[in-house]
Design a protein around this motif. Structure first.
Motif, mmCIF file in Angstrom:
data_model
loop_
_atom_site.group_PDB
_atom_site.id
_atom_site.type_symbol
_atom_site.label_atom_id
_atom_site.label_comp_id
_atom_site.label_asym_id
_atom_site.label_seq_id
_atom_site.Cartn_x
_atom_site.Cartn_y
_atom_site.Cartn_z
ATOM 1 N N LEU A 1 -19.070 38.091 11.210
ATOM 2 C CA LEU A 1 -18.158 39.006 10.506
ATOM 3 C C LEU A 1 -18.299 40.443 11.014
ATOM 4 N N ILE A 2 -19.539 40.847 11.300
ATOM 5 C CA ILE A 2 -19.767 42.184 11.853
ATOM 6 C C ILE A 2 -19.078 42.326 13.206
ATOM 7 N N CYS A 3 -19.213 41.289 14.033
ATOM 8 C CA CYS A 3 -18.604 41.324 15.363
ATOM 9 C C CYS A 3 -17.077 41.368 15.289
ATOM 10 N N ILE A 4 -16.518 40.810 14.225
ATOM 11 C CA ILE A 4 -15.062 40.752 14.103
ATOM 12 C C ILE A 4 -14.495 42.004 13.460
ATOM 13 N N PHE A 5 -15.140 42.489 12.392
ATOM 14 C CA PHE A 5 -14.534 43.533 11.573
ATOM 15 C C PHE A 5 -15.093 44.944 11.790
ATOM 16 N N VAL A 6 -16.260 45.074 12.404
ATOM 17 C CA VAL A 6 -16.792 46.407 12.697
ATOM 18 C C VAL A 6 -16.234 46.841 14.050
ATOM 19 N N GLU A 7 -15.350 47.825 14.035
ATOM 20 C CA GLU A 7 -14.566 48.189 15.207
ATOM 21 C C GLU A 7 -15.399 48.511 16.451
ATOM 22 N N PRO A 8 -16.444 49.372 16.368
ATOM 23 C CA PRO A 8 -17.216 49.673 17.590
ATOM 24 C C PRO A 8 -17.874 48.437 18.191
ATOM 25 N N VAL A 9 -18.377 47.565 17.321
ATOM 26 C CA VAL A 9 -19.024 46.340 17.808
ATOM 27 C C VAL A 9 -17.994 45.429 18.456
ATOM 28 N N ARG A 10 -16.874 45.244 17.775
ATOM 29 C CA ARG A 10 -15.826 44.373 18.300
ATOM 30 C C ARG A 10 -15.277 44.892 19.627
ATOM 31 N N SER A 11 -15.046 46.183 19.718
ATOM 32 C CA SER A 11 -14.504 46.769 20.949
ATOM 33 C C SER A 11 -15.467 46.599 22.117
ATOM 34 N N THR A 12 -16.775 46.778 21.850
ATOM 35 C CA THR A 12 -17.780 46.614 22.905
ATOM 36 C C THR A 12 -17.831 45.186 23.399
ATOM 37 N N ILE A 13 -17.788 44.251 22.473
ATOM 38 C CA ILE A 13 -17.836 42.836 22.851
ATOM 39 C C ILE A 13 -16.603 42.453 23.655
ATOM 40 N N GLU A 14 -15.432 42.923 23.228
ATOM 41 C CA GLU A 14 -14.204 42.631 23.964
ATOM 42 C C GLU A 14 -14.261 43.219 25.373
ATOM 43 N N GLN A 15 -14.814 44.420 25.490
ATOM 44 C CA GLN A 15 -14.944 45.055 26.798
ATOM 45 C C GLN A 15 -15.870 44.255 27.711
ATOM 46 N N LEU A 16 -16.969 43.775 27.147
ATOM 47 C CA LEU A 16 -17.924 43.010 27.948
ATOM 48 C C LEU A 16 -17.330 41.678 28.389
ATOM 49 N N PHE A 17 -16.600 41.027 27.508
ATOM 50 C CA PHE A 17 -15.942 39.784 27.893
ATOM 51 C C PHE A 17 -14.941 40.030 29.029
ATOM 52 N N PHE A 18 -14.233 41.144 28.947
ATOM 53 C CA PHE A 18 -13.272 41.481 29.993
ATOM 54 C C PHE A 18 -13.992 41.728 31.317
ATOM 55 N N LEU A 19 -15.098 42.440 31.270
ATOM 56 C CA LEU A 19 -15.859 42.721 32.485
ATOM 57 C C LEU A 19 -16.312 41.432 33.160
ATOM 58 N N PHE A 20 -16.856 40.520 32.367
ATOM 59 C CA PHE A 20 -17.349 39.264 32.941
ATOM 60 C C PHE A 20 -16.194 38.383 33.422
ATOM 61 N N SER A 21 -15.058 38.458 32.738
ATOM 62 C CA SER A 21 -13.921 37.620 33.122
ATOM 63 C C SER A 21 -13.382 37.980 34.501
#
Length: 227
Positions: A16-36
């Motif tokens: 839930l933190i990863c989904i709803f806490v904006e800074p955490v979610r944005s960082t995770i999305e950025q990292l997934f994009f980098l690895f992709s």
């Protein structure tokens, strides 16, 4: 109440933190994009953007990659060699990969299969389970030789077996050291298309070693089956 049942609420709290806490979610999305992108220079640029904190960020990236299997770890290994030199880069990659493997093993051992399947996938974990049953200790060595095999799923799966942490840790450390040194040396010397070419050669070498190992395992099992 079982350990797995008790572990579910905190696990979902993290989700839930990863989904709803904006800074955490944005960082995770950025990292997934980098690895992709599967581009070493992109990972390198991201790490360098943190300045003096670059080694710590690289370490954290390896932990993230370990937790969210199956992201490609060799991208970080190549980037570390290009940034820090192949010797220190190899040391950083090896240490952070060991920490990531230990973390995956510990999560699986403590939280159980239900949580582990949510971090990986039921199908991938089942395939590794069968491989462990067939090849036992060879599984860890084989997984470390192949750059496109997710060793993190192997680490998770090992935590669900009866293997002791000490045995897993030693096998992991020894098994991943040659590959880390080779990829770090290649990453420190090469760039662009030449790096891709060498990675292809290393993969071919790894598959050749894999075939030899499988033949040895098969030959050892044959007498037992015949008898």
């Amino acid at each position: 109440m079982s350990k797995t049942v008790r572990a579910i609420p905190p696990f979902f709290a993290v989700i839930l933190i990863c989904i709803f806490v904006e800074p955490v979610r944005s960082t995770i999305e950025q990292l997934f994009f980098l690895f992709s992108l599967c581009d070493v220079d992109t990972i390198k640029g991201y790490i360098l953007s943190f300045g003096i904190w670059a080694p710590l960020i690289s370490f954290a990236l390896m932990l993230f990659q370990s937790l969210i299997a199956p992201l490609p770890a060799f991208l970080i290994t190549f980037a570390n060699a290009a940034i820090f030199g192949w010797i220190f880069g190899a040391l950083l990659s090896w240490a952070s990969a060991m920490a990531g493997a230990a973390l995956c093993f510990g999560i699986a051992r403590y939280f159980g299969r239900e949580v582990t399947e949510k971090l990986t996938s039921k199908m991938a974990l089942g395939e590794v389970d069968r491989f462990f049953k067939q090849h036992g200790k060879y599984t860890i060595l084989i997984a470390r030789l192949l750059p496109f095999v997710s060793f993190d799923i192997v680490s998770y799966a090992a935590g669900l077996t009866s293997m002791s942490f000490r045995s897993f840790f030693w096998a992991t450390g020894i098994g991943q050291l040659p590959a880390t040194l080779i990829y770090s040396y290649a990453g420190g010397m090469l760039s662009g298309n030449s790096r891709t070419f060498v990675l292809g050669l290393l993969s071919l070498f790894a598959f050749s070693v894999l075939i030899v190992l499988l033949k040895k395992v098969w030959s050892k099992k044959q007498p037992a089956q015949i008898s």
